[in-house]
Write an enzyme that holds these catalytic residues in place. Structure first.
Site, PDB file in Angstrom:
ATOM      1  N   ASP A 294      10.777   2.037   0.321  1.00  0.00           N
ATOM      2  CA  ASP A 294      10.703   1.680   1.613  1.00  0.00           C
ATOM      3  C   ASP A 294       9.234   0.917   1.105  1.00  0.00           C
ATOM      4  O   ASP A 294       8.690   1.394  -0.110  1.00  0.00           O
ATOM      5  CB  ASP A 294      11.245   2.383   2.421  1.00  0.00           C
ATOM      6  CG  ASP A 294      11.403   1.250   3.556  1.00  0.00           C
ATOM      7  OD1 ASP A 294      11.513  -0.626   3.457  1.00  0.00           O
ATOM      8  OD2 ASP A 294      12.209   1.482   4.602  1.00  0.00           O
TER       9      ASP A 294
HETATM   10  C1  BGC Z   1      12.447  -1.153   6.683  1.00  0.00           C
HETATM   11  C2  BGC Z   1      12.844  -1.437   5.680  1.00  0.00           C
HETATM   12  C3  BGC Z   1      12.858  -3.106   5.222  1.00  0.00           C
HETATM   13  C4  BGC Z   1      11.855  -2.912   4.284  1.00  0.00           C
HETATM   14  C5  BGC Z   1      11.515  -4.473   3.919  1.00  0.00           C
HETATM   15  C6  BGC Z   1      10.746  -1.750   5.961  1.00  0.00           C
HETATM   16  O1  BGC Z   1       8.978  -2.038   5.913  1.00  0.00           O
HETATM   17  O2  BGC Z   1      11.756  -0.036   7.019  1.00  0.00           O
HETATM   18  O3  BGC Z   1      14.085  -1.256   6.454  1.00  0.00           O
HETATM   19  O4  BGC Z   1      13.983  -3.562   4.245  1.00  0.00           O
HETATM   20  O5  BGC Z   1      10.915  -3.462   5.107  1.00  0.00           O
HETATM   21  O6  BGC Z   1      11.552  -5.187   4.317  1.00  0.00           O
END
Ligand code: BGC
Length: 762
Positions: A294
């Protein structure tokens, strides 16, 4: 020279293999949802040929995902140097084209980019938030919504999305409950698989399909106190039985990628957990797809207190098997050093690169990675808007409908449209609507003005500007509008910003002065229909007695307005059911249908309301049962609950065998009749309890559901097959198995249904 020669030979091989795969398709190989073994081998061979030509720097480049928003000048250079494998958050098709052109034509090996974006509940045509989609219990609709999202996103060059989010949660304070399919394992498995099918289709990007990403692996939804980014501490059995199953289902549905979570799992951050990422995902489930971190979740392992510095974070993430790093750059900074020191084997890096290349081959990006411009005309097309409307209709849950307050009578001449959510085009879109535009939103107010019969006067006065405000200067106008109308339509709830990532709440009531506004409306004596537009289940206990009808609309997306207007008028019939238990009080969290019985389950006879307890009562005189003195032991509404404008009658449950061996299969069936005057859809739900065994089991677990449509007077027989797969669980020896013993099986319209039959495994 030698190098060039090698590149030439390898490319010839890749092209021949590629042409062979195209030939296969042209020859009419049936469109497959899952990749075939032949294609898998082909993609692997292509990836291996390419891998042989790559320098370490180029390999590390493939492991890097960068944010398109932060380095617009830098990015083209880095792509040219082969230092980027993927870009996220770039949806300008011209820029994507430029980046792909550089990658393909100017970088040494011509490897295309994965372009990632959070297309979570729609691209430009925004669908209801995932929790709402789950409330539809309509897998075809959900699949269709995801297909449409993919088609629209592909037009802009997006070939990969970070969905489905399949984190089960039982805590509505958590902002990301909006993105979650809710509290239940079975429903989440089905929802996730439907989304993957819709997004990935036949897997070819130029056909408008994009790669899915099952996230956040794993157990991100077990929060501490409903706050984001916290940890999951839980025994392995429950972790596997409840929280990991949807991810296993995502593996079985062939999700092209996985994302490791921000959270810790039993004291180890998920993005560095060898148990989770290596033992479970790779070794046990044999997952072949690509694993992405993530956003900076690798370097956040330093903040977690799991790594002393970036280098250790890179080491632990690579050791656990994270293939690609989102945004942070620890792999690029430290993997070379770690390889030289012998701490990381180059083979591990090769494995990660291979998986990334295979994904690019699978999507067909080497052949054509450019935006699928022909799909541009589908954006916000009639078909897409109609599907979004249908999804919003089927997501809405009718919670209360006293004296058939809904649908609105054709005798009404005027309606008061009140509340901060009635005309909130931005907020009805919900949390992940990066690419939705509020100008496209058809609001509730617009729809009522457009769709209600001409003779109905619409008196609009929001009363409050936004959901959080406590400024009551609009109250008088709202009260006057109410007084001169036959019915009040009160659109209350939460703005989009009050749920979603890092947007958690400690209170679950209507924010701002909305309840005070409702109290003023009650004083007018007019019938009140409340429509709740929110990103999470709110606590409705005190609100319910004040209104005649309550329709839970969630944040319904672009077409929320016409959907709700159809429901209010009775042009459509509500058919949503709660995908999460609705609580009486925040203090009941976590309360969910599949809880354990305890040794002292609560019951009606041994619960005394707190105010009825005699003074100085003897400590044990009330009966020692598992309940709250002040809120009892049941929620406000059970999981699976939802009303319709018609009624459904369930017949007796029949099973064709009630003594079976663990390998037998049997059928449970029930007749469901529409006893009302309106056509309607019912979600027929099957629950099972394993009464005793080597470990205790939940009091009820959802094990099957079917959404059926019935005309007035019509009866349908609904059949569920029960097999070993339905009953498997992790027993005391940590075997995934079925144990002999007695079971109860319920079929009904919600999880608190009482009719059951028994069966036995011998
Ligand atoms: C979130 C993810 C997301 C990623 C990209 C993160 O802060 O937890 O779910 O896909 O950002 O935007």
């Amino acid at each position: 020279m030698k190098n060039r020669y090698l590149i030439g030979v390898a490319f010839l091989a890749i092209m021949i293999l590629g042409a062979w795969s195209c030939f296969q398709t042209a020859q009419g190989t049936p469109v497959q949802k899952a990749v075939t073994a032949d294609e898998q081998t082909l993609n692997r061979n292509r990836a291996d040929s390419l891998l042989k030509l790559m320098t370490l720097a180029e390999k590390l480049g493939q492991l890097q995902q960068l944010d398109g928003g932060i380095s617009k000048n830098e990015l083209p250079k880095l792509i040219e140097q082969g230092k980027v494998g993927s870009v996220l958050n770039e949806v300008d098709p011209e820029r994507v084209t430029m980046y792909q052109k550089i990658a393909l034509e100017k970088s040494r090996l011509g490897i295309p980019l994965l372009i990632g974006r959070d297309v979570i509940h729609g691209y430009r045509t925004v669908f209801p938030i995932p929790l709402a989609q789950s409330a539809s219990w309509n897998l075809d609709l959900v699949e269709e919504g995801s297909r449409i999202s993919a088609v629209e996103a592909s037009a802009k060059g997006v070939n990969w999305t970070f969905a489905p989010m399949i984190d089960i949660t039982r805590d509505p304070r958590w902002g990301r409950v909006a993105e979650s399919p809710g509290e239940d394992t079975h429903l989440t498995c089905e929802m996730g698989s439907a989304m993957i099918r819709g997004l990935q289709g036949n897997g070819n990007y130029q056909d408008g399909n994009i790669a899915a990403c099952a996230k956040h692996f794993a157990a991100y939804g077990i929060t501490v106190g409903g706050r984001d980014y916290t940890g999951a501490n839980m025994g392995e059995r429950q972790l596997r039985d409840v929280y990991l199953r949807p991810f296993k289902a995502a593996v079985d549905s062939d999700a092209m990628s996985f994302m490791s979570g921000f959270n810790e799992v039993n004291d180890i951050p998920a993005s560095g957990s060898e148990w989770l990422l290596k033992e479970v995902l790779r070794e046990e489930w044999e997952y072949q797809g690509m694993l992405l971190s993530d956003w900076t979740s690798i370097t956040e392992m330093i903040d977690h207190g799991y790594c002393k510095d970036k280098k250790e974070a890179a080491f632990k993430a690579m050791r656990a098997g994270v293939d690609m790093e989102m945004v942070s750059t620890s792999y690029n900074e430290y993997l070379e050093e770690l390889i030289k020191e012998g701490k990381i084997d180059i083979k591990q890096v090769d494995t990660a690169v291979r998986r990334i290349l295979i994904m690019k081959f699978r999507l067909g990006l080497f052949e054509n990675p450019y935006p699928v411009l022909s799909n541009d005309k589908t954006i916000l097309s009639k078909e897409h808007l109609e599907a979004a409307k249908q999804a919003a209709i089927e997501s809405a849950v009718l919670i209360k409908n006293d004296k058939n307050a809904l649908p609105l009578s054709d005798k009404i001449n005027s309606v008061a449209v009140i509340g901060p959510m009635a005309d909130a085009p931005h907020d009805q879109l919900g949390t992940w609507s990066f690419d939705g535009k509020k100008a496209d939103s058809q609001t509730y107010l617009n729809a009522i003005r457009n769709d209600f019969p001409e003779n109905v006067t619409v008196n609009y006065a929001p009363g409050l500007k936004i959901s959080r405000t406590i400024k009551k200067d609009g109250f008088n106008e709202a009260i006057n509008a109410a007084k001169k109308s036959d019915v009040i339509l009160f659109f209350a709830g939460e703005e989009a910003i009050l749920s979603g990532e890092a947007h958690c709440r400690a209170h679950l009531d209507l924010p701002g002065a909305q309840e005070e506004l409702l109290d003023e409306l009650v004083k007018t004596g007019k019938p009140i229909v409340m429509i709740v537009v929110a990103g999470r289940p709110l606590v409705l206990t005190d609100l319910l007695p004040k209104v005649d009808a309550l329709l839970y609309a969630w944040q319904g997306g672009t077409m929320a307005g016409p959907a709700i207007s159809d429901l209010l008028l009775g042009k459509a019939n509500p058919s949503g059911k709660l995908p999460i238990t609705f609580l009486r009080a925040v203090g009941q969290i976590p309360m969910f249908h599949s809880h354990k019985n305890t040794g002292r389950p609560a019951n009606e006879n041994e619960w005394t309301q707190m105010y009825e307890i005699p003074e100085e009562a003897w400590q044990t005189s009330l009966g020692n049962r598992s309940h709250y003195l002040d809120e009892g032991y049941v929620p406000l509404f059970p999981f699976g609950y939802g009303l319709s404008y018609t009624n459904f009658k369930y017949g007796k449950i029949k099973i064709d065998k009630n003594k079976i061996t663990p390998t037998d299969t049997f059928t449970a069936q029930v007749e469901v009749t529409n006893t009302g005057k309106t056509e309607g859809k019912e979600v027929v739900q099957m629950y099972i309890r394993d009464l005793f065994g080597s470990v205790t089991r939940p009091v009820k677990e959802l094990k099957g559901f079917q959404k059926i449509s019935l005309k007035p007077g019509e009866t349908k027989t609904v059949k569920f097959e029960v097999s070993r797969e339905t009953l498997n669980f992790w027993n005391a020896d940590m075997d995934f198995t079925v144990e002999p013993g007695k079971f109860k099986l319920w079929i009904g319209g919600h999880s608190a249904t009482k009719e059951f039959v028994e069966f036995e495994i011998i």
